[in-house]
Design a protein around this motif. Structure first.
Motif, short mmCIF file in Angstrom:
data_model
loop_
_atom_site.label_atom_id
_atom_site.label_comp_id
_atom_site.label_asym_id
_atom_site.label_seq_id
_atom_site.Cartn_x
_atom_site.Cartn_y
_atom_site.Cartn_z
N VAL A 1 0.84 -1.19 0.00
CA VAL A 1 0.00 0.00 0.00
C VAL A 1 0.88 1.24 0.00
O VAL A 1 0.61 2.20 -0.73
N TRP A 2 1.93 1.23 0.79
CA TRP A 2 2.84 2.37 0.85
C TRP A 2 3.51 2.62 -0.51
O TRP A 2 3.62 3.76 -0.95
N ARG A 3 3.94 1.55 -1.15
CA ARG A 3 4.57 1.70 -2.48
C ARG A 3 3.56 2.18 -3.52
O ARG A 3 3.90 2.99 -4.39
N ALA A 4 2.32 1.71 -3.43
CA ALA A 4 1.29 2.17 -4.37
C ALA A 4 1.04 3.66 -4.19
O ALA A 4 0.92 4.41 -5.16
N HIS A 5 0.98 4.11 -2.94
CA HIS A 5 0.80 5.55 -2.68
C HIS A 5 2.01 6.35 -3.16
O HIS A 5 1.85 7.47 -3.68
N LEU A 6 3.20 5.80 -3.00
CA LEU A 6 4.40 6.49 -3.47
C LEU A 6 4.39 6.65 -4.99
O LEU A 6 4.64 7.74 -5.51
N PHE A 7 4.05 5.57 -5.70
CA PHE A 7 3.99 5.66 -7.16
C PHE A 7 2.85 6.56 -7.62
O PHE A 7 2.96 7.26 -8.64
N LEU A 8 1.76 6.57 -6.88
CA LEU A 8 0.67 7.48 -7.21
C LEU A 8 1.13 8.93 -7.06
O LEU A 8 0.85 9.78 -7.91
N PHE A 9 1.86 9.22 -5.99
CA PHE A 9 2.40 10.57 -5.78
C PHE A 9 3.38 10.94 -6.90
O PHE A 9 3.35 12.06 -7.41
N ILE A 10 4.23 10.00 -7.30
CA ILE A 10 5.19 10.27 -8.37
C ILE A 10 4.45 10.56 -9.68
O ILE A 10 4.81 11.46 -10.43
N GLY A 11 3.40 9.79 -9.96
CA GLY A 11 2.62 10.03 -11.16
C GLY A 11 1.97 11.40 -11.16
O GLY A 11 2.01 12.13 -12.16
N PHE A 12 1.37 11.78 -10.02
CA PHE A 12 0.77 13.11 -9.94
C PHE A 12 1.83 14.21 -10.01
O PHE A 12 1.57 15.28 -10.57
N ALA A 13 3.01 13.95 -9.46
CA ALA A 13 4.09 14.94 -9.56
C ALA A 13 4.54 15.12 -11.00
O ALA A 13 4.80 16.25 -11.45
N PHE A 14 4.62 14.04 -11.77
CA PHE A 14 4.95 14.15 -13.19
C PHE A 14 3.89 14.95 -13.93
O PHE A 14 4.21 15.81 -14.77
N MET A 15 2.62 14.69 -13.62
CA MET A 15 1.56 15.42 -14.31
C MET A 15 1.57 16.90 -13.93
O MET A 15 1.38 17.76 -14.78
N ALA A 16 1.81 17.21 -12.66
CA ALA A 16 1.88 18.61 -12.24
C ALA A 16 3.09 19.29 -12.87
O ALA A 16 3.02 20.45 -13.27
N GLY A 17 4.21 18.57 -12.95
CA GLY A 17 5.39 19.12 -13.61
C GLY A 17 5.16 19.38 -15.08
O GLY A 17 5.62 20.38 -15.63
N GLY A 18 4.43 18.50 -15.74
CA GLY A 18 4.08 18.72 -17.14
C GLY A 18 3.19 19.93 -17.32
O GLY A 18 3.38 20.73 -18.25
N LEU A 19 2.22 20.09 -16.42
CA LEU A 19 1.34 21.25 -16.51
C LEU A 19 2.11 22.54 -16.25
O LEU A 19 1.97 23.52 -17.00
N ALA A 20 2.96 22.54 -15.24
CA ALA A 20 3.75 23.74 -14.93
C ALA A 20 4.73 24.04 -16.07
O ALA A 20 4.93 25.20 -16.44
N GLY A 21 5.33 23.01 -16.62
CA GLY A 21 6.25 23.21 -17.74
C GLY A 21 5.58 23.76 -18.98
O GLY A 21 6.14 24.59 -19.70
N SER A 22 4.35 23.31 -19.22
CA SER A 22 3.65 23.84 -20.39
C SER A 22 3.24 25.29 -20.19
O SER A 22 3.27 26.07 -21.14
N VAL A 23 2.92 25.68 -18.97
CA VAL A 23 2.60 27.08 -18.70
C VAL A 23 3.84 27.94 -18.83
O VAL A 23 3.81 29.03 -19.41
N VAL A 24 4.98 27.44 -18.36
CA VAL A 24 6.23 28.20 -18.43
C VAL A 24 6.69 28.33 -19.89
O VAL A 24 7.19 29.39 -20.30
N SER A 25 6.53 27.28 -20.68
CA SER A 25 7.01 27.34 -22.06
C SER A 25 6.13 28.18 -22.98
O SER A 25 6.48 28.44 -24.10
N LEU A 26 4.96 28.57 -22.49
CA LEU A 26 4.10 29.45 -23.29
C LEU A 26 4.77 30.80 -23.39
O LEU A 26 4.71 31.55 -24.25
#
Length: 110
Positions: free
Chosen positions: A85-110
């Motif tokens: 369960v802990w590893r699943a939550h960790l990978f879920l957090f990493i996935g959301f961090a990648f998605m947030a980083g992609g969103l922030a990167g797309s706003v910055v690159s505009l």
């Protein structure tokens, strides 16, 4: 009984394919852009570089990571391993961090 679920998955697949195809088409079109023939001194209007690809790659990786995690593993159902369960939550957090980083990167690159 499962028609709604199948419809949701098909709509998500269609939307995902359309967005990625549009971006890929724009990148290919910008790579072959030429300056206007009547005034060759003007540079091509747009050129997509690797920096423009990074937010999309991060968002894609985040979405894949999140969708590969089993819901039962997040809830902790039917697993003897207490760290699953802990590893699943960790990978879920990493996935959301990648998605947030992609969103922030797309706003910055505009």
């Amino acid at each position: 009984e499962h028609r709604r679920t199948i419809g949701i998955y098909l709509q998500a697949l269609w939307s995902f394919a359309l967005v990625n195809w549009t971006f890929l088409d724009a990148a290919i079109l910008s790579a072959h852009a030429h300056p206007p023939y009547d005034d060759p001194q003007i540079p091509p209007p747009v050129h997509v570089q690797f920096v423009d690809w990074v937010p999309g790659i991060c968002s894609l990786l985040g979405m894949l990571i999140i969708n590969l995690i089993d819901k039962d593993r997040i809830r902790g159902d039917d697993y003897e391993d207490s760290t699953a369960v802990w590893r699943a939550h960790l990978f879920l957090f990493i996935g959301f961090a990648f998605m947030a980083g992609g969103l922030a990167g797309s706003v910055v690159s505009l």
